[in-house]
Design an enzyme around this catalytic site. Structure first.
Site, PDB file in Angstrom:
ATOM      1  N   ASN A   1       0.609  -1.250   0.233  1.00 44.99           N
ATOM      2  CA  ASN A   1      -0.030  -0.131  -0.138  1.00 44.99           C
ATOM      3  C   ASN A   1       1.012   1.192  -0.066  1.00 44.99           C
ATOM      4  OD1 ASN A   1      -2.012   1.933   0.427  1.00 44.99           O
ATOM      5  ND2 ASN A   1      -2.397   1.330   2.771  1.00 44.99           N
ATOM      6  N   TRP A   2       1.007   1.831  -1.004  1.00 46.68           N
ATOM      7  CA  TRP A   2       1.629   3.102  -1.285  1.00 46.68           C
ATOM      8  C   TRP A   2       1.066   4.259  -0.867  1.00 46.68           C
ATOM      9  CZ3 TRP A   2       4.344   1.977  -6.778  1.00 46.68           C
ATOM     10  CH2 TRP A   2       5.064   0.504  -6.825  1.00 46.68           C
ATOM     11  N   LYS A   3      -0.027   4.252  -0.516  1.00 48.78           N
ATOM     12  CA  LYS A   3      -0.814   5.221  -0.080  1.00 48.78           C
ATOM     13  C   LYS A   3      -0.644   6.456  -1.088  1.00 48.78           C
ATOM     14  CE  LYS A   3      -0.182   3.650   4.500  1.00 48.78           C
ATOM     15  NZ  LYS A   3      -0.287   3.721   5.998  1.00 48.78           N
TER      16      LYS A   3
ATOM     17  N   HIS B   1     -10.018   1.080   4.485  1.00 47.43           N
ATOM     18  CA  HIS B   1      -8.672   1.305   5.112  1.00 47.43           C
ATOM     19  C   HIS B   1      -9.122   2.474   6.201  1.00 47.43           C
ATOM     20  CE1 HIS B   1      -4.624   2.464   6.196  1.00 47.43           C
ATOM     21  NE2 HIS B   1      -4.088   1.459   5.499  1.00 47.43           N
TER      22      HIS B   1
ATOM     23  N   GLU C   1      -6.120  -4.694  10.742  1.00 47.27           N
ATOM     24  CA  GLU C   1      -4.972  -3.462  10.991  1.00 47.27           C
ATOM     25  C   GLU C   1      -5.296  -2.492  12.013  1.00 47.27           C
ATOM     26  OE1 GLU C   1      -2.872  -2.441   7.032  1.00 47.27           O
ATOM     27  OE2 GLU C   1      -4.926  -1.482   6.872  1.00 47.27           O
TER      28      GLU C   1
ATOM     29  N   GLY D   1       2.055   2.385  10.720  1.00 48.73           N
ATOM     30  CA  GLY D   1       3.287   3.340  10.853  1.00 48.73           C
ATOM     31  C   GLY D   1       3.891   3.683  11.927  1.00 48.73           C
TER      32      GLY D   1
ATOM     33  N   SER E   1       2.817  -2.143  10.339  1.00 48.56           N
ATOM     34  CA  SER E   1       4.243  -2.248  10.619  1.00 48.56           C
ATOM     35  C   SER E   1       5.002  -3.454  10.383  1.00 48.56           C
ATOM     36  CB  SER E   1       4.560  -1.552  12.206  1.00 48.56           C
ATOM     37  OG  SER E   1       4.074  -0.368  12.346  1.00 48.56           O
TER      38      SER E   1
ATOM     39  N   GLY F   1       2.644  -1.215   4.463  1.00 46.22           N
ATOM     40  CA  GLY F   1       2.886   0.224   4.105  1.00 46.22           C
ATOM     41  C   GLY F   1       4.264   0.872   3.785  1.00 46.22           C
TER      42      GLY F   1
HETATM   43  C1  PEP Z   1      -1.154   0.256   6.100  1.00 44.39           C
HETATM   44  O1  PEP Z   1      -1.294   1.403   6.214  1.00 44.39           O
HETATM   45  O2  PEP Z   1      -1.888  -0.500   5.621  1.00 44.39           O
HETATM   46  C2  PEP Z   1      -0.018  -0.317   6.708  1.00 44.39           C
HETATM   47  C3  PEP Z   1       0.091  -1.488   6.872  1.00 44.39           C
HETATM   48  O3  PEP Z   1       1.067   0.725   7.017  1.00 44.39           O
HETATM   49  P1  PEP Z   1       2.426   0.385   7.700  1.00 44.39           P
HETATM   50  O4  PEP Z   1       3.011  -0.881   7.136  1.00 44.39           O
HETATM   51  O5  PEP Z   1       3.322   1.720   7.474  1.00 44.39           O
HETATM   52  O6  PEP Z   1       2.033   0.367   9.102  1.00 44.39           O
END
Ligand code: PEP
Length: 254
Positions: free
Chosen positions: A12-14, A98, A169, A175, A214, A235
């Site tokens: 997920n590159w957001k 999300h 999640e 993050g 994370s 992410g």
């Molecule tokens: C996400 O936003 O879906 C995610 C998993 O982010 P991160 O890996 O940075 O926690």
């Protein structure tokens, strides 16, 4: 010999990369990706880069996913992303609900309608559920998860061969650099499976549960080993090709 289940790595590159950066990263990931394991990698670039990234991935084993879709295929819906067009430009997956979208006002009802729209357009929905830190502290995690899963799947029926991916999640872990304890995750998987099965036999063997929050190359195995789950959403650590590829390799080595 029993066929091994696919293991999903959803990148997920957001909205963190520019257009040129997205294309460069997609090319690098494609160049470094070695097929051959159980991994199914899905790149989810920002909406404006979807079509071009799709062209780069065409002919490879790497799949394309949208970070969001709308629940109508077409019409007077300024700024929305048509699930039909997403499919047309090569998406096979769509992230739905999300927490970063829920924070902007997306409701459980929206999520439910989007799941239906995704399935109608042959996109595999990746439905995100998870509690906030406050809910976690107030010990409401289970209630929140049961509620979000129940409302997301309400009146959803799947055709032969279709499936839904549910991603747990925890909002407060995303993050943060610190993933949730895999024992806690294992418990949540049971809750999600139980909730979906209770909703009808039809759904029972048509969904997968994955983890997000994370994930990195060090901890990824904890969420997959022993078939705890069938994948991860990544992410921050999906924004560098080498880190993402390492995560895939570590899954393939299991
Ligand atoms: C996400 O936003 O879906 C995610 C998993 O982010 P991160 O890996 O940075 O926690």
């Amino acid at each position: 010999m029993t066929k091994q289940k696919k293991k999903y790595i959803i990148a997920n590159w957001k909205m963190k990369l520019g257009q040129a950066e997205s294309l460069t990263l997609a090319k690098e990931v494609k160049r470094k990706y070695r097929d051959g394991g159980q991994a199914e990698m899905v790149l989810c670039p920002t909406a404006t880069a979807l079509a071009e990234v799709g062209k780069i991935l065409a002919g490879s084993k790497i799949k394309l996913g949208a970070q969001n879709i709308f629940y109508h295929d077409s019409g007077a819906y300024t700024g929305q992303i048509s699930p039909k067009v997403a499919r047309e430009i090569g998406c096979e997956y769509a992230i739905i609900g999300h927490s970063e979208r829920r924070k902007l006002g997306e409701t459980d009802e929206d999520v439910n309608r989007k799941v239906e729209a995704a399935l109608k357009n042959n996109l595999i929905p990746i439905v995100c559920v998870g509690e906030t830190f406050r809910e976690y502290e107030e010990k409401k995690t289970e209630v929140v998860i049961i509620g979000q899963v129940t409302r997301a799947l309400e009146d959803i029926s799947l055709k032969e061969g279709q499936k839904i991916i549910i991603a747990y999640e925890p909002v407060w872990v995303i993050g943060s650099g610190q993933a949730v304890d895999h024992g806690i995750f294992q418990h949540i998987v049971q809750i999600i499976v139980h909730t979906a099965v209770e909703m009808g036999a039809e759904l029972a063997d048509k969904f997968e549960v994955i983890y997000g929050g994370s994930v990195d190359e060090e901890n990824v195995r904890e969420f997959i080993v022993g078939n705890i789950s069938t994948g991860v959403i990544v992410g921050n650590n999906s924004l560098e090709a080498d880190k993402l590829i390492k995560i895939v390799e570590n899954i393939n080595e299991l």
